[in-house]
Design a protein around this motif. Sequence first.
Motif, PDB file in Angstrom:
ATOM      1  N   UNK A   1     -13.476  14.338 -12.837  1.00 51.98           N
ATOM      2  CA  UNK A   1     -14.331  13.541 -13.725  1.00 51.98           C
ATOM      3  C   UNK A   1     -13.644  12.302 -14.260  1.00 51.98           C
ATOM      4  N   UNK A   2     -12.337  12.410 -14.482  1.00 52.83           N
ATOM      5  CA  UNK A   2     -11.656  11.300 -15.169  1.00 52.83           C
ATOM      6  C   UNK A   2     -10.894  10.361 -14.242  1.00 52.83           C
ATOM      7  N   UNK A   3     -10.679  10.774 -13.011  1.00 53.66           N
ATOM      8  CA  UNK A   3      -9.738  10.028 -12.162  1.00 53.66           C
ATOM      9  C   UNK A   3     -10.161   8.586 -11.868  1.00 53.66           C
ATOM     10  N   UNK A   4     -11.457   8.303 -11.875  1.00 52.25           N
ATOM     11  CA  UNK A   4     -11.905   6.958 -11.528  1.00 52.25           C
ATOM     12  C   UNK A   4     -12.249   6.084 -12.729  1.00 52.25           C
ATOM     13  N   UNK A   5     -12.006   6.599 -13.933  1.00 56.80           N
ATOM     14  CA  UNK A   5     -12.168   5.707 -15.079  1.00 56.80           C
ATOM     15  C   UNK A   5     -10.865   5.658 -15.852  1.00 56.80           C
TER      16      UNK A   5
ATOM     17  N   UNK B   1      -7.361   9.215  -7.763  1.00 53.76           N
ATOM     18  CA  UNK B   1      -8.426   8.315  -8.203  1.00 53.76           C
ATOM     19  C   UNK B   1      -8.398   6.977  -7.493  1.00 53.76           C
ATOM     20  N   UNK B   2      -9.350   6.126  -7.889  1.00 56.82           N
ATOM     21  CA  UNK B   2      -9.489   4.876  -7.143  1.00 56.82           C
ATOM     22  C   UNK B   2      -8.459   3.822  -7.546  1.00 56.82           C
ATOM     23  N   UNK B   3      -7.662   4.094  -8.580  1.00 61.01           N
ATOM     24  CA  UNK B   3      -6.613   3.127  -8.943  1.00 61.01           C
ATOM     25  C   UNK B   3      -5.262   3.545  -8.357  1.00 61.01           C
ATOM     26  N   UNK B   4      -5.307   4.435  -7.378  1.00 57.03           N
ATOM     27  CA  UNK B   4      -4.058   5.037  -6.888  1.00 57.03           C
ATOM     28  C   UNK B   4      -3.100   4.034  -6.255  1.00 57.03           C
ATOM     29  N   UNK B   5      -3.618   2.912  -5.823  1.00 51.73           N
ATOM     30  CA  UNK B   5      -2.733   1.923  -5.193  1.00 51.73           C
ATOM     31  C   UNK B   5      -2.008   1.081  -6.233  1.00 51.73           C
ATOM     32  N   UNK B   6      -2.504   1.139  -7.483  1.00 45.78           N
ATOM     33  CA  UNK B   6      -1.830   0.420  -8.567  1.00 45.78           C
ATOM     34  C   UNK B   6      -0.655   1.282  -9.046  1.00 45.78           C
ATOM     35  N   UNK B   7       0.238   0.710  -9.848  1.00 45.06           N
ATOM     36  CA  UNK B   7       1.438   1.482 -10.216  1.00 45.06           C
ATOM     37  C   UNK B   7       1.152   2.702 -11.108  1.00 45.06           C
ATOM     38  N   UNK B   8       1.988   3.707 -10.936  1.00 40.97           N
ATOM     39  CA  UNK B   8       2.022   4.850 -11.853  1.00 40.97           C
ATOM     40  C   UNK B   8       3.414   4.828 -12.456  1.00 40.97           C
TER      41      UNK B   8
ATOM     42  N   UNK C   1       0.875  -1.168   0.000  1.00 40.84           N
ATOM     43  CA  UNK C   1       0.000   0.000   0.000  1.00 40.84           C
ATOM     44  C   UNK C   1       0.910   1.214   0.000  1.00 40.84           C
ATOM     45  N   UNK C   2       0.560   2.217  -0.809  1.00 41.93           N
ATOM     46  CA  UNK C   2       1.431   3.394  -0.886  1.00 41.93           C
ATOM     47  C   UNK C   2       0.695   4.622  -0.376  1.00 41.93           C
ATOM     48  N   UNK C   3       1.426   5.463   0.352  1.00 42.06           N
ATOM     49  CA  UNK C   3       0.847   6.732   0.796  1.00 42.06           C
ATOM     50  C   UNK C   3       1.868   7.826   0.543  1.00 42.06           C
TER      51      UNK C   3
END
Length: 450
Positions: A169-173, A198-205, A33-35
Amino acid sequence: MKLKKENILIVDDDINILELLQRHLQSWNYHTYKAISVKEAVTILRDTHIDLLITDLKMPEIGGFELIKFVSEHYPKLPKLVVTGYPSVQESLTAIKSGVVEYLTKPFTKDELRAAIDKSFTEKTKGESSEIHAERNGGMKDEIKKDNVYGEIIGKSEKINNIIQTIERVKDNKATIFVRGESGTGKELVARAIHYQGKFSRAPFIAVNCGGIPENLLESELFGYTKGAFTGADKERDGFFQAANGGTIFLDEIGNASTSVQSRLLRVLQEKEVVKVGAQKAEKIDVRIIAATNSDLKEMIKKGTFREDLFYRLTVVEIIVAPLRDRKEDISLLVDKFLFKYGIEYKDRFVKISPETLSVLLRYDWPGNIRELENVIQRAVIMCDKVIKIEHLPDSLKFNIEFPKDKLLPLKEIEKRYIQKVLNATDNNKTKAAEILGIDRKTIRQKLLE
Ligand SMILES: Nc1ncnc2c1ncn2[C@@H]1O[C@H](COP(=O)(O)OP(=O)(O)OP(=O)(O)O)[C@@H](O)[C@H]1O
Ligand SMILES: [Mg+2]
């Protein structure tokens, strides 16, 4: 991939370190988990069972020190590993009497990280970890809440507000997003905000600078390769796309992608699959693509160096980041942020800025945008004593002449002043200035002497 039981929470304001740690931890099958802030860490701790906390110490707003204290109070059995650039903090941390705290000094190798994690787990006091759920927030919430800040984006102008609304608007899709703007306007910051808010924030960037990787390597770096695909490919390897699966890939300076990379990208966008270099079979992939550029892609399309079909696929949602000169309301907020940032970086050098200096900053055109503003403030913090004055600014700003509003001037004088202004804005680069002014370099000299 089989996941180990352990959940590890990593806290660092430096996204690169977060990503590095995550990569290592995932290679050992830990669930991570990243913070990027203590606030975020506290939220994760409340909602999730965490088995090990890895934290940085120096972070803006609330530091890792506070987090260690918080965790020791509310999750006394949770082992803590501090990753720090300052070995001397060891003593002060022991002083908190916060139970087991392991240390790892930056920079560290993968092996050192492995050893520190193992030590943290073995030294963990017996019993269930993080079973006590905190009832109160330790008074942190109010301290962290701030106006005119969204993720790392600072600003109150309408232009910034519009960008934030689009991000919301775009962060969760997973729609493809194209970020356009001059150099230093904050394109990467916008891309990171889309991912991390967004809701994918725990996945890699994964950020890829398409202009920074040699053209012949970009393709295999992005899409991976199979064994024997080219000389030196001694085993199959994943690319950035596979690494970003589930999350976001940020393709910076997309205008630098070769035609071959462009057609592979088109396939990813159309089919949602990637083909490794040298492979026949495609792999399904679930990645949000954010592309960015400061070059004129329409012009490149005209010249035939950028595919038009790819352009339209990429620009499903377009975010234009305005230059700083078009949102001057943000300047003083940004100045405050940078004063604070460099105040910390140079160890408590918290200085002020005089009103006259601020008005010079407001008058300037900022060709290098926020990056230039940051450099100017950083330099001034070093140069000044307690207050930043006009003399602490670089020449390009110091001599930025204000056009008198009431006094009417001869055309020649206006011309001279304007030439000087362009010269200042281009750091005295006569070739650039001549290009902007539409005259040749010799004429610049002549006109200034007239
Ligand atoms: N709105 C903002 N609030 C706070 N900091 C900002 C903002 N916009 C930009 N910055 C800071 O300015 C610097 C430049 O931003 P960034 O790297 O995102 O720009 P860019 O548009 O990607 O530039 P380039 O085209 O040169 O790559 C960074 O240090 C970033 O943190
Ligand atoms: Mg950039």
